[in-house]
Enzyme design. Structure first.
Site, mmCIF file in Angstrom:
data_model
loop_
_atom_site.group_PDB
_atom_site.id
_atom_site.type_symbol
_atom_site.label_atom_id
_atom_site.label_comp_id
_atom_site.label_asym_id
_atom_site.label_seq_id
_atom_site.Cartn_x
_atom_site.Cartn_y
_atom_site.Cartn_z
ATOM 1 N N HIS A 1 36.840 41.573 34.707
ATOM 2 C CA HIS A 1 35.593 40.966 35.191
ATOM 3 C C HIS A 1 35.535 39.515 34.723
ATOM 4 O O HIS A 1 35.959 39.208 33.606
ATOM 5 C CB HIS A 1 34.378 41.709 34.626
ATOM 6 C CG HIS A 1 33.099 40.934 34.784
ATOM 7 N ND1 HIS A 1 32.363 40.963 35.950
ATOM 8 C CD2 HIS A 1 32.459 40.075 33.944
ATOM 9 C CE1 HIS A 1 31.313 40.146 35.811
ATOM 10 N NE2 HIS A 1 31.352 39.610 34.612
ATOM 11 N N GLU B 1 25.269 37.342 30.924
ATOM 12 C CA GLU B 1 26.245 38.339 30.472
ATOM 13 C C GLU B 1 26.611 38.126 28.996
ATOM 14 O O GLU B 1 26.730 39.098 28.247
ATOM 15 C CB GLU B 1 27.487 38.278 31.363
ATOM 16 C CG GLU B 1 27.174 38.766 32.781
ATOM 17 C CD GLU B 1 28.243 38.407 33.810
ATOM 18 O OE1 GLU B 1 29.270 37.800 33.441
ATOM 19 O OE2 GLU B 1 28.056 38.752 34.988
ATOM 20 N N ARG C 1 37.564 32.474 37.681
ATOM 21 C CA ARG C 1 37.535 33.316 38.896
ATOM 22 C C ARG C 1 38.786 33.091 39.734
ATOM 23 O O ARG C 1 39.311 34.031 40.333
ATOM 24 C CB ARG C 1 36.278 32.999 39.719
ATOM 25 C CG ARG C 1 34.962 33.374 39.032
ATOM 26 C CD ARG C 1 34.616 34.817 39.139
ATOM 27 N NE ARG C 1 34.315 35.221 40.496
ATOM 28 C CZ ARG C 1 33.819 36.411 40.836
ATOM 29 N NH1 ARG C 1 33.560 37.310 39.891
ATOM 30 N NH2 ARG C 1 33.574 36.702 42.083
ATOM 31 N N ASN D 1 40.184 47.072 39.469
ATOM 32 C CA ASN D 1 40.629 45.677 39.580
ATOM 33 C C ASN D 1 40.717 44.953 38.235
ATOM 34 O O ASN D 1 40.692 43.728 38.170
ATOM 35 C CB ASN D 1 39.799 44.912 40.618
ATOM 36 C CG ASN D 1 38.341 44.806 40.247
ATOM 37 O OD1 ASN D 1 37.942 45.198 39.146
ATOM 38 N ND2 ASN D 1 37.532 44.254 41.139
ATOM 39 N N PHE E 1 28.554 52.372 45.637
ATOM 40 C CA PHE E 1 29.596 52.449 44.608
ATOM 41 C C PHE E 1 29.056 52.284 43.186
ATOM 42 O O PHE E 1 29.809 52.386 42.223
ATOM 43 C CB PHE E 1 30.710 51.423 44.874
ATOM 44 C CG PHE E 1 30.265 49.974 44.859
ATOM 45 C CD1 PHE E 1 30.180 49.258 43.673
ATOM 46 C CD2 PHE E 1 29.938 49.324 46.044
ATOM 47 C CE1 PHE E 1 29.776 47.928 43.656
ATOM 48 C CE2 PHE E 1 29.546 47.983 46.038
ATOM 49 C CZ PHE E 1 29.457 47.288 44.845
ATOM 50 N N ARG F 1 44.402 39.897 39.396
ATOM 51 C CA ARG F 1 44.243 41.083 40.255
ATOM 52 C C ARG F 1 45.370 41.185 41.279
ATOM 53 O O ARG F 1 45.811 42.276 41.637
ATOM 54 C CB ARG F 1 42.874 41.049 40.942
ATOM 55 C CG ARG F 1 41.710 41.345 39.979
ATOM 56 C CD ARG F 1 40.383 41.056 40.630
ATOM 57 N NE ARG F 1 39.244 41.442 39.798
ATOM 58 C CZ ARG F 1 38.002 41.092 40.057
ATOM 59 N NH1 ARG F 1 37.717 40.349 41.118
ATOM 60 N NH2 ARG F 1 37.015 41.481 39.266
ATOM 61 N N LYS G 1 38.630 45.439 31.807
ATOM 62 C CA LYS G 1 37.985 46.735 32.049
ATOM 63 C C LYS G 1 38.896 47.873 31.554
ATOM 64 O O LYS G 1 40.054 47.631 31.188
ATOM 65 C CB LYS G 1 37.692 46.869 33.546
ATOM 66 C CG LYS G 1 36.760 45.772 34.112
ATOM 67 C CD LYS G 1 36.312 46.151 35.520
ATOM 68 C CE LYS G 1 35.905 44.960 36.352
ATOM 69 N NZ LYS G 1 35.511 45.363 37.734
ATOM 70 N N TYR H 1 25.989 45.434 35.473
ATOM 71 C CA TYR H 1 26.153 45.436 36.929
ATOM 72 C C TYR H 1 24.830 45.644 37.661
ATOM 73 O O TYR H 1 24.822 46.148 38.788
ATOM 74 C CB TYR H 1 27.166 46.518 37.336
ATOM 75 C CG TYR H 1 28.608 46.081 37.164
ATOM 76 C CD1 TYR H 1 29.079 44.892 37.729
ATOM 77 C CD2 TYR H 1 29.521 46.870 36.452
ATOM 78 C CE1 TYR H 1 30.404 44.498 37.588
ATOM 79 C CE2 TYR H 1 30.850 46.466 36.304
ATOM 80 C CZ TYR H 1 31.278 45.284 36.881
ATOM 81 O OH TYR H 1 32.590 44.883 36.741
HETATM 82 P P1 IDP Z 1 33.641 40.806 41.226
HETATM 83 O O1 IDP Z 1 34.046 41.720 40.095
HETATM 84 O O2 IDP Z 1 34.857 40.252 41.935
HETATM 85 O O3 IDP Z 1 32.656 39.741 40.822
HETATM 86 P P2 IDP Z 1 31.432 42.217 42.533
HETATM 87 O O4 IDP Z 1 31.126 42.118 44.003
HETATM 88 O O5 IDP Z 1 30.496 41.588 41.578
HETATM 89 O O6 IDP Z 1 32.933 41.699 42.341
HETATM 90 O O7 IDP Z 1 31.551 43.762 42.205
HETATM 91 C C1 IDP Z 1 31.610 44.199 40.866
HETATM 92 C C2 IDP Z 1 32.651 45.272 40.735
HETATM 93 O O8 IDP Z 1 32.238 46.405 41.481
HETATM 94 C C3 IDP Z 1 34.014 44.907 41.319
HETATM 95 O O9 IDP Z 1 34.825 44.186 40.414
HETATM 96 C C4 IDP Z 1 34.583 46.262 41.647
HETATM 97 O O10 IDP Z 1 35.156 46.874 40.491
HETATM 98 C C5 IDP Z 1 33.354 47.044 42.051
HETATM 99 N N1 IDP Z 1 33.152 47.046 43.508
HETATM 100 C C6 IDP Z 1 32.665 46.055 44.264
HETATM 101 N N2 IDP Z 1 32.625 46.385 45.561
HETATM 102 C C7 IDP Z 1 33.105 47.636 45.618
HETATM 103 C C8 IDP Z 1 33.315 48.550 46.701
HETATM 104 O O11 IDP Z 1 33.058 48.254 47.877
HETATM 105 N N3 IDP Z 1 33.844 49.754 46.357
HETATM 106 C C9 IDP Z 1 34.142 50.097 45.071
HETATM 107 N N4 IDP Z 1 33.950 49.269 44.032
HETATM 108 C C10 IDP Z 1 33.448 48.059 44.308
#
Ligand code: IDP
Length: 160
Positions: free
Chosen positions: A126, A137, A96, A123, A68, A113, A20, A60
């Site tokens: 992805h 994707e 993962r 973070n 968010f 991460r 990212k 997304y």
């Molecule tokens: P992942 O990237 O670990 O699969 P997902 O739940 O799919 O996690 O969420 C996608 C992305 O959205 C996360 O990587 C993060 O950057 C962002 N995200 C997820 N939950 C939150 C939150 O509660 N606050 C802010 N950003 C979030």
């Protein structure tokens, strides 16, 4: 040796892995690629681009409507990302594991991460969360002709 290892010659599982904008700006491209490469996974597609808001929102889509979501879409389209497709046995699940938890502070050291991040909204990387997500994707980010099909000379040293 290669003739005795036909399994390594067939298309294995694919995952969509994306560095990212924060990972790119922080100079982590080479480190992240090196981790996947040293594990034994094979890079079959890669490009640098600034995603449009529309592409980020499609990527997304499952989070559309969450508080968010707007910030997430803005952030992903705020600068260049490195979009990649990696191939190998269990690359979705193990990818993962290499990436860690969504919240970097809940990710152990040794994960990407865990080693490099603090906030969930920064973070770094992805990775597809299932084989079905990976297919969706990859189709969203890549054309079929942008994916290479090849057998590295090391394949028989990675797979038995
Ligand atoms: P992942 O990237 O670990 O699969 P997902 O739940 O799919 O996690 O969420 C996608 C992305 O959205 C996360 O990587 C993060 O950057 C962002 N995200 C997820 N939950 C939150 C939150 O509660 N606050 C802010 N950003 C979030």
């Amino acid at each position: 040796v290669l003739a005795d290892a036909p399994a390594c010659l067939e298309r294995e599982e694919l995952s969509f892995i994306m560095i990212k904008p924060d990972g790119v700006q922080r100079g982590l491209i080479s480190d992240i690629i090196a981790r996947f490469e040293r594990k034994g996974y094979k890079l079959v597609g890669i490009k640098v681009l600034v995603p449009t808001q529309a592409l980020a929102a499609k990527h997304y889509a499952e989070h559309d409507g969450k508080p968010f979501f707007p910030k997430l879409v803005n952030f992903l389209s705020s600068g260049p990302v490195v979009a990649m497709v990696w191939e190998g046995k269990s690359v979705v699940k193990y990818g993962r594991t290499m990436i860690g938890a969504t919240n970097p502070l809940a990710s152990p050291p040794g994960t990407i991460r865990g080693d490099y991040g603090i906030d969930t909204g920064r973070n770094i990387i992805h990775g597809s969360d299932s084989v079905e997500s990976a297919q969706r994707e990859i189709a969203l980010w890549f054309k079929a002709e942008e994916l290479a099909d090849y057998t590295p000379s090391t394949a028989a040293w990675v797979y038995e």
